[in-house]
Design a protein around this motif. Structure first.
Motif, PDB file in Angstrom:
ATOM      1  N   THR A   1      38.189  43.040  28.355  1.00  0.00           N
ATOM      2  CA  THR A   1      38.643  41.698  27.982  1.00  0.00           C
ATOM      3  C   THR A   1      39.671  41.860  26.859  1.00  0.00           C
ATOM      4  O   THR A   1      39.867  42.967  26.331  1.00  0.00           O
TER       5      THR A   1
ATOM      6  N   LEU B   1      30.326  36.185  36.335  1.00  0.00           N
ATOM      7  CA  LEU B   1      30.743  37.137  35.290  1.00  0.00           C
ATOM      8  C   LEU B   1      31.299  36.394  34.082  1.00  0.00           C
ATOM      9  O   LEU B   1      31.065  36.786  32.935  1.00  0.00           O
TER      10      LEU B   1
ATOM     11  N   SER C   1      37.081  36.110  36.619  1.00  0.00           N
ATOM     12  CA  SER C   1      35.656  36.276  36.326  1.00  0.00           C
ATOM     13  C   SER C   1      34.829  35.073  36.730  1.00  0.00           C
ATOM     14  O   SER C   1      33.608  35.168  36.808  1.00  0.00           O
TER      15      SER C   1
ATOM     16  N   VAL D   1      34.668  46.989  32.298  1.00  0.00           N
ATOM     17  CA  VAL D   1      35.260  45.661  32.121  1.00  0.00           C
ATOM     18  C   VAL D   1      36.062  45.658  30.828  1.00  0.00           C
ATOM     19  O   VAL D   1      35.578  46.113  29.784  1.00  0.00           O
TER      20      VAL D   1
END
Ligand code: FES
Ligand code: FES
Length: 157
Positions: A72, A22, A57, A70
């Motif tokens: 970030t 990932l 990840s 997801v």
């Protein structure tokens, strides 16, 4: 193989290799806040949130995010419009080289979503898996406690 997932609020539909980490997928997608420190799950620099939970990840494979959300650091705030948690890190002097900061902010975000009045020990425990070579951790804990205070005061968006 094709996967669909949500990245920072936007849908993604991509071809990925079955063994692709990932971490590398997210960096290819321009998420440069996601850092590779150790690559072995030990430093926390690559931390992102998947369905609201902090994950490393570097240890997760891209196909495992099929259907998930997801987050970030890019999805939390920007330089021009930082999230209050990011601002608390800046105001507290909790950022030096900044390499650990995205992961620190995201584990703190996970903590504060579930508990906006943590003790100092609870904050230290929450960030204990994320390594920082620069700050000595005291100012990071100060930052998370400041952000928690701002959350209780209704200053989070
Ligand atoms: S790069 Fe993933 S934990 Fe260090
Ligand atoms: S600020 Fe440099 S590693 Fe944490």
């Amino acid at each position: 193989m094709k996967i669909t997932f949500n990245l920072n609020g936007g849908p993604q539909y991509l071809d990925v290799e079955p063994g692709e980490p990932l971490l590398s997928l997210l960096r290819q997608l321009g998420m440069k806040s996601v850092k590779e420190g150790c690559g072995t799950g030990d430093c926390g620099a690559c931390t992102v949130l998947v369905d609201g939970r902090a994950v490393r990840s570097c240890l997760m494979l891209a196909p495992q995010i099929q259907g998930k959300k997801v987050l970030t650091l890019e999805g939390l705030g920007t330089v021009d419009d930082p999230h209050p948690l990011q601002k608390a890190f800046l105001d507290s002097g909790a950022v030096q080289c900044g390499f650990c900061t995205p992961g620190m902010v995201l584990v703190a975000y996970e903590l504060l979503l579930g508990n906006d009045n943590p003790s100092r020990d609870e904050v230290a425990e929450a960030i204990s898996g994320n390594l920082c070579r620069c700050t000595g951790y005291v100012k990071i804990v100060d930052a998370v406690l400041l952000a928690a205070q701002w959350k209780r005061e209704g200053r989070w968006r």
